[in-house]
Motif scaffolding. Sequence first.
Motif, mmCIF file in Angstrom:
data_model
loop_
_atom_site.group_PDB
_atom_site.id
_atom_site.type_symbol
_atom_site.label_atom_id
_atom_site.label_comp_id
_atom_site.label_asym_id
_atom_site.label_seq_id
_atom_site.Cartn_x
_atom_site.Cartn_y
_atom_site.Cartn_z
ATOM 1 N N LEU A 1 -19.014 -39.078 25.039
ATOM 2 C CA LEU A 1 -19.658 -39.317 23.799
ATOM 3 C C LEU A 1 -18.942 -39.392 22.610
ATOM 4 N N GLU A 2 -17.768 -38.831 22.570
ATOM 5 C CA GLU A 2 -16.920 -38.723 21.111
ATOM 6 C C GLU A 2 -16.560 -39.918 21.176
ATOM 7 N N LYS A 3 -15.992 -40.746 22.273
ATOM 8 C CA LYS A 3 -15.529 -42.117 22.071
ATOM 9 C C LYS A 3 -16.605 -43.097 21.908
ATOM 10 N N MET A 4 -17.803 -42.746 21.800
ATOM 11 C CA MET A 4 -18.756 -43.744 21.232
ATOM 12 C C MET A 4 -18.864 -44.109 20.095
ATOM 13 N N PRO A 5 -19.033 -45.524 19.603
ATOM 14 C CA PRO A 5 -18.878 -45.747 18.134
ATOM 15 C C PRO A 5 -20.345 -45.415 17.651
ATOM 16 N N THR A 6 -20.155 -44.542 16.204
ATOM 17 C CA THR A 6 -21.319 -44.264 15.640
ATOM 18 C C THR A 6 -21.968 -45.432 14.897
ATOM 19 N N VAL A 7 -22.433 -46.298 15.507
ATOM 20 C CA VAL A 7 -23.085 -47.497 14.792
ATOM 21 C C VAL A 7 -24.445 -47.475 14.424
ATOM 22 N N MET A 8 -25.141 -46.347 14.992
ATOM 23 C CA MET A 8 -26.534 -46.227 14.741
ATOM 24 C C MET A 8 -26.801 -46.006 13.238
ATOM 25 N N ALA A 9 -27.850 -46.550 12.761
ATOM 26 C CA ALA A 9 -28.228 -46.219 11.564
ATOM 27 C C ALA A 9 -28.931 -44.844 11.144
ATOM 28 N N ASP A 10 -29.572 -44.293 12.172
ATOM 29 C CA ASP A 10 -30.181 -43.184 12.335
ATOM 30 C C ASP A 10 -29.210 -41.798 12.354
ATOM 31 N N THR A 11 -28.853 -41.316 10.754
ATOM 32 C CA THR A 11 -28.177 -40.284 10.748
ATOM 33 C C THR A 11 -28.451 -39.221 11.557
ATOM 34 N N LYS A 12 -29.971 -38.844 11.506
ATOM 35 C CA LYS A 12 -30.552 -37.657 12.389
ATOM 36 C C LYS A 12 -29.970 -37.750 13.737
ATOM 37 N N LEU A 13 -29.914 -38.907 14.423
ATOM 38 C CA LEU A 13 -29.544 -39.230 15.676
ATOM 39 C C LEU A 13 -28.025 -38.937 15.795
ATOM 40 N N ALA B 1 -19.658 -31.785 32.134
ATOM 41 C CA ALA B 1 -20.140 -31.774 30.855
ATOM 42 C C ALA B 1 -19.006 -31.920 30.122
ATOM 43 N N GLY B 2 -17.973 -31.494 30.198
ATOM 44 C CA GLY B 2 -16.778 -31.806 29.539
ATOM 45 C C GLY B 2 -16.265 -33.279 29.466
ATOM 46 N N VAL B 3 -16.370 -34.131 30.677
ATOM 47 C CA VAL B 3 -16.303 -35.410 30.685
ATOM 48 C C VAL B 3 -17.356 -36.297 29.956
ATOM 49 N N ILE B 4 -18.445 -35.968 29.914
ATOM 50 C CA ILE B 4 -19.661 -36.649 29.215
ATOM 51 C C ILE B 4 -19.091 -36.248 27.813
ATOM 52 N N ALA B 5 -18.620 -35.089 27.510
ATOM 53 C CA ALA B 5 -18.491 -34.865 26.021
ATOM 54 C C ALA B 5 -17.489 -35.965 25.484
ATOM 55 N N THR C 1 -22.536 -33.178 21.641
ATOM 56 C CA THR C 1 -20.993 -33.637 21.912
ATOM 57 C C THR C 1 -20.334 -32.097 21.846
ATOM 58 N N MET C 2 -20.458 -31.320 20.662
ATOM 59 C CA MET C 2 -19.823 -29.877 20.605
ATOM 60 C C MET C 2 -20.254 -28.900 21.523
ATOM 61 N N ILE C 3 -21.664 -28.963 21.998
ATOM 62 C CA ILE C 3 -21.682 -28.149 22.889
ATOM 63 C C ILE C 3 -21.501 -28.474 24.157
ATOM 64 N N LEU C 4 -21.501 -29.730 24.629
ATOM 65 C CA LEU C 4 -20.695 -30.118 25.859
ATOM 66 C C LEU C 4 -19.136 -29.944 25.772
ATOM 67 N N ASP C 5 -18.658 -30.076 24.815
ATOM 68 C CA ASP C 5 -17.161 -29.747 24.835
ATOM 69 C C ASP C 5 -16.913 -28.137 25.109
#
Length: 196
Positions: free
Chosen positions: A108-120, A101-105, A128-132
């Motif tokens: 996910l933190e390193k993934m670029p946030t290029v998605m247009a959907d702000t809710k997503l 779970a920590g590794v996945i977090a 990510t915070m929960i997995l952290d």
Amino acid sequence: MTTSTIVAAKTPCFFPVSRFKLTVMSVCTLNFYLLWWTFKNWLYVSNIKKKKVLPFMRSWFSPLYLHSLLLEIRDTGTSMGFAESFSPIRIYVSWLIIFLAGVIAEYLEKMPTVMADTKLNTMLSHSTMILDFVGLLAFVPLLFVQKYINDLNLTADPNCEINSKFTKGNWVLITIGCLSIILSLLSSCFPESQCP
């Protein structure tokens, strides 16, 4: 070294640390203390049981070797006639799930946030915070093992001192870790986009 030799030598079998110190040091060092914990326990396996292992490598690659360490601990207790035991596979699988779970977090933190959907983006950030947080609890399954270790040590040597004192070095690591956690929480609560 046989069990009777361990008991006769009045030598601790494994790393004698209090569960409170294990908890505090694990949380405040973001689980880096678990590397030290596994290293010290593999060192006991190497020195006391005279097995040819490389403690540093086995601790560094804990996901591969933790189960065999847990087996060593449990088997030592069994050979000493301990009535209570624990399931190495259950402890290992619990630890591995939390660790992943920590590794996945981190991923996910390193993934670029290029998605247009702000809710997503917001949902991903919260996930990510929960997995952290879950990843930070990787020490919890090992608390059961540490109780078992401390009981083993007290059986081998009734005068065995359980390490519960915090050294100056421990306090430095606790301070650095707490500051890191606080900064991480602040950066999560106040993202860059909200800064002036």
